[in-house]
Design an enzyme around this catalytic site. Structure first.
Site, PDB file in Angstrom:
ATOM      1  N   ARG A 109       0.834  -1.207   0.000  1.00 28.22           N
ATOM      2  CA  ARG A 109       0.000   0.000   0.000  1.00 28.22           C
ATOM      3  C   ARG A 109       0.869   1.258   0.000  1.00 28.22           C
ATOM      4  O   ARG A 109       0.521   2.265  -0.615  1.00 28.22           O
ATOM      5  CB  ARG A 109      -0.988   0.006   1.168  1.00 28.22           C
TER       6      ARG A 109
ATOM      7  N   GLU B 180      -9.768   6.025   7.549  1.00 31.84           N
ATOM      8  CA  GLU B 180      -8.326   6.267   7.522  1.00 31.84           C
ATOM      9  C   GLU B 180      -7.884   7.539   6.800  1.00 31.84           C
ATOM     10  O   GLU B 180      -6.941   8.203   7.239  1.00 31.84           O
ATOM     11  CB  GLU B 180      -7.626   5.067   6.849  1.00 31.84           C
TER      12      GLU B 180
HETATM   13  N1  MTE Z   1     -11.981   5.577  14.870  1.00 36.67           N
HETATM   14  C1  MTE Z   1     -12.032   5.294  16.195  1.00 36.67           C
HETATM   15  N2  MTE Z   1     -12.750   6.081  17.001  1.00 36.67           N
HETATM   16  N3  MTE Z   1     -11.354   4.222  16.702  1.00 36.67           N
HETATM   17  C2  MTE Z   1     -10.595   3.400  15.907  1.00 36.67           C
HETATM   18  O1  MTE Z   1     -10.008   2.442  16.398  1.00 36.67           O
HETATM   19  N4  MTE Z   1      -9.777   2.922  13.633  1.00 36.67           N
HETATM   20  C3  MTE Z   1      -9.478   3.490  12.319  1.00 36.67           C
HETATM   21  C4  MTE Z   1     -10.698   4.195  11.747  1.00 36.67           C
HETATM   22  N5  MTE Z   1     -11.267   5.088  12.709  1.00 36.67           N
HETATM   23  C5  MTE Z   1     -10.518   3.691  14.520  1.00 36.67           C
HETATM   24  C6  MTE Z   1     -11.261   4.800  14.032  1.00 36.67           C
HETATM   25  C7  MTE Z   1      -9.031   2.488  11.343  1.00 36.67           C
HETATM   26  S1  MTE Z   1      -7.408   2.008  11.342  1.00 36.67           S
HETATM   27  C8  MTE Z   1      -9.882   1.954  10.409  1.00 36.67           C
HETATM   28  S2  MTE Z   1      -9.350   0.879   9.229  1.00 36.67           S
HETATM   29  C9  MTE Z   1     -11.309   2.290  10.400  1.00 36.67           C
HETATM   30  O2  MTE Z   1     -11.660   3.218  11.432  1.00 36.67           O
HETATM   31  C10 MTE Z   1     -12.091   0.993  10.583  1.00 36.67           C
HETATM   32  O3  MTE Z   1     -13.448   1.201  10.645  1.00 36.67           O
HETATM   33  P1  MTE Z   1     -14.345   1.442   9.329  1.00 36.67           P
HETATM   34  O4  MTE Z   1     -13.961   0.414   8.329  1.00 36.67           O
HETATM   35  O5  MTE Z   1     -15.711   1.298   9.858  1.00 36.67           O
HETATM   36  O6  MTE Z   1     -14.023   2.840   8.874  1.00 36.67           O
HETATM   37 MO1  MOS Z   2      -7.199   0.028   9.827  1.00 31.06          MO
HETATM   38  S1  MOS Z   2      -5.143   0.167   9.775  1.00 31.06           S
HETATM   39  O1  MOS Z   2      -7.180  -0.794   8.228  1.00 31.06           O
HETATM   40  O2  MOS Z   2      -7.384  -1.246  10.906  1.00 31.06           O
END
Ligand code: MTE
Ligand code: MOS
Length: 772
Positions: free
Chosen positions: A306, A709
């Site tokens: 990535r 992200e």
């Molecule tokens: N937001 C919060 N509050 N806590 C989290 O652990 N993880 C992030 C993001 N936002 C996270 C977060 C990461 S690394 C990812 S991949 C995505 O949330 C995962 O959730 P989604 O696929 O529902 O966006």
């Molecule tokens: Mo998020 S790094 O893809 O859990």
């Protein structure tokens, strides 16, 4: 539609149940890990007698006590649960002990007598490159004629970019509770983004089958990628002890152990040569990317892929050659972290673009615009995907206008002309981030919906809730499909016995995937209700409408619950599963080519900083953000993601520094030494907006876009604003050599080198040559 997070009232009143809050059976044991104290070596003797004799101890498990496979590696099986004889990082688990209290277990764990035969330890990227040791084979991604184009370019520049790692610092640490069930089954409560993987690994460790292991997770207190693969280790150790004792075992890591034992964001190093013309357009780029993977593969393959695929960020790279080394080091095995390598790749190109602008004496924003992907031409990425529905021009133009970029640039210049010690800097950077798992297989999801006879709905899906608001969004989808208020839909804990074979909640795709799967399940049930209504009331299907908690059937309407009850009496099934897989994507992992991403999410940020040149301290004064969430499922939640992601990125690039000593011992393993941003680091002036009138060009759930992200990478603007402020202390054209994170020490080092500069364009990190 904006609604509050489904658990907000529980979060703020302390009633939300996290794994640590689950009431325990009376006979529960508490466990702790015994860790390696050296980075690399053979275990000559592991004497656990003092551990066994420690007060309260009930059982110990080491490598030989694992009934099944002593491994929790996901992609590659190179992660022992307990080190068998070889130790590969300081902090690696050697054994776990179960005792009648948490304190007794922790005390006992420290009493092991271990004799090591030390081996030489490779601790950082340069050392690994020199020794040529990797966890996975080196990859190369090439397009065009990079080397010829480089030779022909009017300007060439060489440089090195240093990018630090990052600890996840989820507020809730890693935790598992393993509860033996009848007839050899095991129930595991785990704080995990990936319940199905925990299920598989626990089954393998115990020598059981998948249908004997159930994993549940109601919510995590943050994951950020740190709970994608790492929870399997904690769960497997707890399960081995539970299996051995026949008693429930709770294993919760304290903060220091968590930081010592678990993988982090990969730190990266990039050596580049770029060729460009006098207008700042990039003609050729060659990059050597190298990352610290730690001792094992974990997710390093896809993370580094990535990074390679995001080295373009929003820019068209016609001639490019990227070599990616996945360096092996005797440190903890690095893993997923918000952005998954993307942020590191983007840092490289953003610094290059910034340096080109400085070399040419041009405004960096102008150089950025000249290199953006075109709408109809110059629009194919270096891995072969066409950039469709490109929003970067729109977003950057609008942001530059709403944030008064030109005027602010002039004001910063004026400030710096009149202030000696506190300098200001400004940077506007774009984000283009690919949405989908690059491993095509993972782009699928399932959901299970029950409608009860009182008209309420219970929803289960394969995604996990970590604070990002996924459960709220999926519940909104289901409520919308049934025309019900959100209060009529309840979301239950993620559970491998309800929805099987799920993918990790990761890659920001969880609402895209699970939202669609839940929609499919709801459509099935709604379809049955429509058919029942048509038969019962003699109308055609289009005459049946679900709205405001009611069902409108031709001329009449009745409460949703009434129709449901009638349907139940007529023996109509009120439960359904739903399934979804992302269309259009295909990607060849070996050639690194294809269409790995369903679509791209965009954003841009303008940051302004003040740098105290006497102390090296920096302050974020103002940020303006415009971010693309498609037609947002929930703007309130999405804005929270944008703000949180941005500030987490600011921490990564300014204050969070991981520091290992010469013996490979992590010294920054608590908040006393590892500084995450706090509420006080939020800038006094912030304008954060969603570009929400632009529906996703692809057919995603209600045309929304993933948002988890991408906003993290908006923080690159802060790093480059600091670089801008530092540059103001040197001669025109100076190229500050600033390493990330830009801690006060790094800023002072950079300032010292900038001030030592007399001739422009000759700083340590960048060498420029021009053929005229
Ligand atoms: N937001 C919060 N509050 N806590 C989290 O652990 N993880 C992030 C993001 N936002 C996270 C977060 C990461 S690394 C990812 S991949 C995505 O949330 C995962 O959730 P989604 O696929 O529902 O966006
Ligand atoms: Mo998020 S790094 O893809 O859990």
């Amino acid at each position: 539609m904006s609604t509050r997070h489904e658990s907000a009232h529980l979060h703020v009143s302390g009633q939300a149940l996290y794994a640590d809050d689950i009431p325990l059976p009376a006979n529960t044991l508490h466990a702790a890990f015994g860790l390696s104290s050296i980075a690399h070596g053979r275990i000559r003797a592991l004497d656990l007698t003092p551990v066994r004799e420690s007060p309260g101890v009930v059982a110990i498990a080491a490598a030989a006590d694992v009934p099944g496979e002593n491994n929790y590696g996901s992609a590659v099986h190179d992660d022992p649960i307990f080190a068998p004889d070889l130790v590969q990082y300081a902090g690696q688990p050697l054994f776990a002990v179960a005792a009648d209290s948490y304190t007794a277990a922790r005390k006992a764990a420290r009493r092991a007598r271990v004799e090591y035969e030390p081996l030489p330890a490779i601790l950082d990227i340069r050392a690994a490159l020199a020794a040529q040791i990797t966890v996975l084979p080196t990859q190369r991604l090439t397009r065009g004629r990079p080397h010829e184009a480089l030779a022909e370019a009017p300007h060439r520049m060489q440089g090195t970019v240093h990018i630090g790692g990052q600890d996840h610092f989820y507020l809730e640490g890693q935790i598992s509770i393993a509860v033996p069930q009848e007839d050899g089954a095991m129930l595991v409560h785990s704080s995990t983004q990936h319940p199905s993987e925990v299920q598989q690994i626990v089954a393998h460790a115990l020598g059981k089958r998948a249908n004997q292991v159930t994993v549940q997770c109601r919510r995590m207190g943050g994951g950020f990628g740190g709970k994608e693969t790492q929870p399997a280790l904690i769960a497997a150790a707890a399960a081995v002890l539970a299996h051995k004792t026949g008693r429930p075992v709770k294993l919760r890591l304290d903060r220091d152990t968590d930081m010592l034992m678990t993988g982090k964001r990969h730190d990266f190093l990039a050596d580049y040569t770029v060729g460009f013309d006098e207008r700042g357009r990039i003609l050729a780029l060659t990059v050597m990317l190298a990352s610290r993977c730690g001792y094992s593969a974990d997710l390093s393959g896809p993370v580094n892929d990535r990074a390679m695929m995001h080295i373009d960020n929003a820019y068209f790279l016609e001639n490019v050659d990227i070599v990616s080394h996945r360096c092996k080091t005797h440190t903890v095995s690095n893993t997923a972290f918000r952005g998954f390598g993307g942020p590191q790749g983007m840092m490289v190109i953003e610094q290059i673009v910034d340096s080109i602008a400085r070399a040419l004496g041009m405004d960096p924003l102008e150089v950025r615009r000249r290199n953006f992907y075109g709408i109809d031409d110059r629009n194919v990425t270096h891995y072969g995907q066409t950039v469709e529905h490109n929003l970067i021009h729109t977003i950057v133009d609008r942001l530059a206008e709403s944030s008064h970029y030109r005027e602010r640039r002039r004001q910063v210049q004026e400030w710096n002309d009149t202030h000696r010690h506190v300098r200001r800097g400004l940077a506007l950077t774009p984000v283009k981030f690919g949405i989908s798992f690059t491993a095509t297989m993972f782009n699928q999801a399932g959901a299970l919906i029950h409608v009860y006879t009182d008209g309420t709905v219970l929803l289960n899906h394969g995604g996990t809730e970590m604070g990002q608001g996924l459960f709220t969004k999926v519940a909104q989808v289901v409520a919308t499909e049934f025309g019900l208020p959100l209060t009529a839909v309840r979301v239950s804990a993620t559970d491998t016995s309800k929805v099987p074979n799920t993918s990790a909640s990761a890659a920001s795709a969880s609402a895209d995937l699970n939202g669609k799967a839940a929609q499919a399940a709801a459509e099935t049930i709604r379809g049955r209700l429509v058919q029942f209504a048509c038969e019962t009331f003699g109308v055609a299907a289009p005459a049946v409408i679900f709205r405001d908690g009611k069902v409108f059937i031709g001329e009449r309407h009745l409460p949703f619950a009434d129709l449901v009850m009638q349907a139940y009496r007529a023996r109509v099934s009120l439960s359904a599963t739903g399934y979804y897989r992302t269309p259009k994507i295909e990607y060849d992992k070996t050639t690194l080519r294809g269409r790995p991403f369903f679509y791209f999410a965009y954003g841009a940020a303008l940051s302004e900083v003040a740098v105290d040149t006497l102390t090296g301290e920096t302050q974020l004064l103002r940020v303006d953000i415009l971010h693309d969430a498609g037609r947002s499922l929930n703007p309130a939640i999405d804005l929270g993601q944008v703000e949180g992601g941005f500030l987490q990125g600011v921490g990564w690039l300014t204050s969070e520094e991981l520091w290992w000593n010469a013996k490979g011992e992590l010294q920054t393993h608590a908040p006393s030494t590892y500084k995450i941003p706090t509420a006080r680091d939020w800038p006094p002036h912030a304008q954060v907006k969603l570009l929400d009138e632009r529906p996703n060009g692809e057919e995603t759930i209600y045309r929304s876009k993933a948002v988890g992200e991408p906003p993290l990478m908006l923080a690159i603007s802060v790093f480059l604003a600091i670089r801008d402020a530092i540059a103001s202390c040197g001669p025109p054209g100076v190229q500050p050599d600033l390493t990330a994170p830009a801690t006060p020490e790094a800023v002072l080092r950079s300032l010292a080198s900038v001030r030592a500069e007399t001739a422009p364009q000759a700083a340590a990190g960048v060498r420029v040559e021009a053929d005229v």
